[in-house]
Write an enzyme that holds these catalytic residues in place. Structure first.
Site, PDB file in Angstrom:
ATOM      1  N   SER A   6      43.273  36.741  32.505  1.00 58.32           N
ATOM      2  CA  SER A   6      43.183  35.688  33.523  1.00 58.32           C
ATOM      3  C   SER A   6      42.930  34.336  32.865  1.00 58.32           C
ATOM      4  O   SER A   6      41.932  34.147  32.167  1.00 58.32           O
ATOM      5  CB  SER A   6      42.049  36.007  34.500  1.00 58.32           C
ATOM      6  OG  SER A   6      41.829  34.873  35.316  1.00 58.32           O
ATOM      7  N   HIS A  31      47.530  36.360  34.586  1.00 57.89           N
ATOM      8  CA  HIS A  31      46.958  36.228  35.926  1.00 57.89           C
ATOM      9  C   HIS A  31      46.506  34.778  36.108  1.00 57.89           C
ATOM     10  O   HIS A  31      45.775  34.240  35.280  1.00 57.89           O
ATOM     11  CB  HIS A  31      45.787  37.195  36.046  1.00 57.89           C
ATOM     12  CG  HIS A  31      45.167  37.280  37.399  1.00 57.89           C
ATOM     13  ND1 HIS A  31      45.697  38.024  38.431  1.00 57.89           N
ATOM     14  CD2 HIS A  31      44.038  36.710  37.891  1.00 57.89           C
ATOM     15  CE1 HIS A  31      44.918  37.907  39.496  1.00 57.89           C
ATOM     16  NE2 HIS A  31      43.912  37.115  39.203  1.00 57.89           N
ATOM     17  N   ASP A  33      44.637  32.201  38.640  1.00 60.15           N
ATOM     18  CA  ASP A  33      43.741  32.107  39.804  1.00 60.15           C
ATOM     19  C   ASP A  33      43.806  30.736  40.439  1.00 60.15           C
ATOM     20  O   ASP A  33      43.459  29.736  39.807  1.00 60.15           O
ATOM     21  CB  ASP A  33      42.298  32.377  39.348  1.00 60.15           C
ATOM     22  CG  ASP A  33      42.070  33.833  39.032  1.00 60.15           C
ATOM     23  OD1 ASP A  33      42.323  34.670  39.920  1.00 60.15           O
ATOM     24  OD2 ASP A  33      41.659  34.138  37.912  1.00 60.15           O
ATOM     25  N   MET A  35      42.341  28.366  43.296  1.00 57.33           N
ATOM     26  CA  MET A  35      41.169  28.230  44.179  1.00 57.33           C
ATOM     27  C   MET A  35      41.174  26.872  44.854  1.00 57.33           C
ATOM     28  O   MET A  35      41.439  25.859  44.197  1.00 57.33           O
ATOM     29  CB  MET A  35      39.892  28.368  43.345  1.00 57.33           C
ATOM     30  CG  MET A  35      39.835  29.682  42.594  1.00 57.33           C
ATOM     31  SD  MET A  35      38.354  29.749  41.595  1.00 57.33           S
ATOM     32  CE  MET A  35      38.513  31.396  40.913  1.00 57.33           C
ATOM     33  N   HIS A  64      47.345  34.481  41.948  1.00 55.99           N
ATOM     34  CA  HIS A  64      46.342  34.967  42.905  1.00 55.99           C
ATOM     35  C   HIS A  64      45.828  33.788  43.729  1.00 55.99           C
ATOM     36  O   HIS A  64      45.049  32.979  43.241  1.00 55.99           O
ATOM     37  CB  HIS A  64      45.219  35.641  42.094  1.00 55.99           C
ATOM     38  CG  HIS A  64      44.074  36.133  42.910  1.00 55.99           C
ATOM     39  ND1 HIS A  64      42.873  36.525  42.346  1.00 55.99           N
ATOM     40  CD2 HIS A  64      43.930  36.318  44.248  1.00 55.99           C
ATOM     41  CE1 HIS A  64      42.048  36.914  43.293  1.00 55.99           C
ATOM     42  NE2 HIS A  64      42.655  36.791  44.466  1.00 55.99           N
ATOM     43  N   MET A  66      43.546  32.182  46.226  1.00 58.65           N
ATOM     44  CA  MET A  66      42.279  32.278  46.970  1.00 58.65           C
ATOM     45  C   MET A  66      42.191  30.987  47.766  1.00 58.65           C
ATOM     46  O   MET A  66      41.417  30.070  47.438  1.00 58.65           O
ATOM     47  CB  MET A  66      41.119  32.411  45.971  1.00 58.65           C
ATOM     48  CG  MET A  66      41.061  33.772  45.306  1.00 58.65           C
ATOM     49  SD  MET A  66      40.175  33.757  43.738  1.00 58.65           S
ATOM     50  CE  MET A  66      41.505  33.284  42.649  1.00 58.65           C
ATOM     51  N   MET A 135      39.332  43.580  44.772  1.00 61.47           N
ATOM     52  CA  MET A 135      38.438  42.651  44.066  1.00 61.47           C
ATOM     53  C   MET A 135      37.145  43.381  43.698  1.00 61.47           C
ATOM     54  O   MET A 135      36.542  44.055  44.540  1.00 61.47           O
ATOM     55  CB  MET A 135      38.112  41.436  44.937  1.00 61.47           C
ATOM     56  CG  MET A 135      39.256  40.446  45.144  1.00 61.47           C
ATOM     57  SD  MET A 135      39.955  39.751  43.625  1.00 61.47           S
ATOM     58  CE  MET A 135      38.533  38.938  42.880  1.00 61.47           C
ATOM     59  N   PHE A 141      34.561  32.607  40.701  1.00 61.86           N
ATOM     60  CA  PHE A 141      34.122  32.273  39.344  1.00 61.86           C
ATOM     61  C   PHE A 141      34.401  33.424  38.388  1.00 61.86           C
ATOM     62  O   PHE A 141      34.337  34.594  38.791  1.00 61.86           O
ATOM     63  CB  PHE A 141      32.609  31.974  39.330  1.00 61.86           C
ATOM     64  CG  PHE A 141      32.252  30.819  40.229  1.00 61.86           C
ATOM     65  CD1 PHE A 141      32.322  29.505  39.771  1.00 61.86           C
ATOM     66  CD2 PHE A 141      31.888  31.048  41.554  1.00 61.86           C
ATOM     67  CE1 PHE A 141      32.026  28.439  40.620  1.00 61.86           C
ATOM     68  CE2 PHE A 141      31.594  29.993  42.413  1.00 61.86           C
ATOM     69  CZ  PHE A 141      31.662  28.679  41.941  1.00 61.86           C
ATOM     70  N   ASP A 173      40.139  43.222  39.654  1.00 60.65           N
ATOM     71  CA  ASP A 173      39.933  41.849  39.186  1.00 60.65           C
ATOM     72  C   ASP A 173      38.472  41.461  39.386  1.00 60.65           C
ATOM     73  O   ASP A 173      37.986  41.444  40.519  1.00 60.65           O
ATOM     74  CB  ASP A 173      40.865  40.921  39.994  1.00 60.65           C
ATOM     75  CG  ASP A 173      40.769  39.458  39.606  1.00 60.65           C
ATOM     76  OD1 ASP A 173      40.156  39.139  38.578  1.00 60.65           O
ATOM     77  OD2 ASP A 173      41.345  38.628  40.349  1.00 60.65           O
TER      78      ASP A 173
HETATM   79  C1  DX5 Z   1      37.632  35.693  40.284  1.00 63.99           C
HETATM   80  C2  DX5 Z   1      39.064  35.629  39.823  1.00 63.99           C
HETATM   81  C3  DX5 Z   1      39.277  36.429  38.597  1.00 63.99           C
HETATM   82  C4  DX5 Z   1      38.547  35.925  37.385  1.00 63.99           C
HETATM   83  C5  DX5 Z   1      38.029  37.113  36.661  1.00 63.99           C
HETATM   84  O1  DX5 Z   1      37.458  34.803  41.305  1.00 63.99           O
HETATM   85  O2  DX5 Z   1      39.939  36.105  40.829  1.00 63.99           O
HETATM   86  O3  DX5 Z   1      40.670  36.609  38.296  1.00 63.99           O
HETATM   87  O4  DX5 Z   1      39.348  35.165  36.510  1.00 63.99           O
HETATM   88  O5  DX5 Z   1      37.204  36.705  35.626  1.00 63.99           O
HETATM   89  P1  DX5 Z   1      36.331  37.730  34.806  1.00 63.99           P
HETATM   90  O6  DX5 Z   1      37.271  38.742  34.205  1.00 63.99           O
HETATM   91  O7  DX5 Z   1      35.681  36.852  33.773  1.00 63.99           O
HETATM   92  O8  DX5 Z   1      35.355  38.368  35.738  1.00 63.99           O
HETATM   93 ZN    ZN Z   2      42.098  36.657  40.216  1.00 70.60          ZN
END
Ligand code: DX5
Ligand code: ZN
Length: 222
Positions: A6, A31, A33, A35, A64, A66, A135, A141, A173
């Site tokens: 990620s 991946h 993310d 946000m 992904h 969010m 999840m 985070f 994840d």
């Molecule tokens: C969390 C994200 C994850 C994140 C995972 O909100 O969706 O993809 O990057 O990070 P780690 O592997 O450090 O928990």
């Molecule tokens: Zn993610």
């Protein structure tokens, strides 16, 4: 088994180099993310970053979202070079339309379920999706600890897939490291997102190889 580092755990000043590092490390997917500061209490990056990285890499881009207003972001991320777009089951009534829209853009569709959300919310959509994301932390985070209580949800996803003869991937994840990846593989996961578990390793190639070896050994028999 798919290993997906990620980018959230990468050096934000060096996204291009970090993407190449993941590719050189023989990761299967990247991946990404996204946000929005509303669906989750953090902001990451937008479609222009994905567009910049796209010509630099042949990796499959697992985007992904969010984001509360995911509907306005599907086309921008599809055009920017996403291969798959994951939306959240918590968006409720919007989900069928979002799934339809992602498909109509020619992209693979993922559906994510947060730790407090019941799997029943994803159940009506299982025959429409390419991937179910269980999840294993509350999103927002990187670097949070794995929530063990999510393991039965992975088993449920695996059982439904077998019973209904479906083919969606089961992704996990959040808090995925060598130990928790093995636990998830045992429960039925086949796709492993890991941010801090991989990007912080100076030798990412060795880390990807180790994670892949461990989860392949644990693969649950179909
Ligand atoms: C969390 C994200 C994850 C994140 C995972 O909100 O969706 O993809 O990057 O990070 P780690 O592997 O450090 O928990
Ligand atoms: Zn993610």
């Amino acid at each position: 088994m798919i290993i997906a580092p990620s980018l959230l755990a990468a050096n934000f000043g060096k996204f291009t180099d970090e993407t190449r590092r993941a590719e050189r490390a023989a990761a299967d997917w990247l991946h990404l993310d996204i946000m929005d500061g509303h669906f989750v209490p953090n902001i990451s990056f937008g479609p222009d970053v994905v567009k910049t990285l796209r010509p630099q890499s042949r990796l499959f881009f697992d985007v992904h979202l969010m984001c509360s207003r995911s509907e306005i972001l599907l086309e921008p991320f599809a055009k920017a070079g996403a291969d798959q777009i994951i939306i959240h089951a918590e968006l409720g009534d919007q989900v069928p339309h979002l799934i339809w829209k992602i498909k109509s853009l020619g992209k693979k569709v993922g559906l994510a379920v947060n730790p407090p959300t019941a799997m029943a919310l994803a159940e009506p959509h299982l025959d429409q999706i390419d991937l179910l994301l269980v999840m294993t932390v509350n999103p927002g985070f990187g670097g949070q600890p794995f929530i063990t209580e999510c393991l039965p949800k992975i088993q449920q996803a695996w059982t439904w897939r077998k019973e209904r003869n479906l083919a969606y991937r089961i992704e996990v994840d959040g808090g995925i490291n060598f130990n928790t990846a093995v636990e998830c593989a045992r429960a039925g996961a086949d796709t492993f997102v890991s941010g801090s578990g991989l990007f912080t390793k100076p030798n990412m190639k060795a880390a990807v190889k180790k994670m892949r070896g461990l989860v392949e050994k644990e693969r649950r028999r179909a």
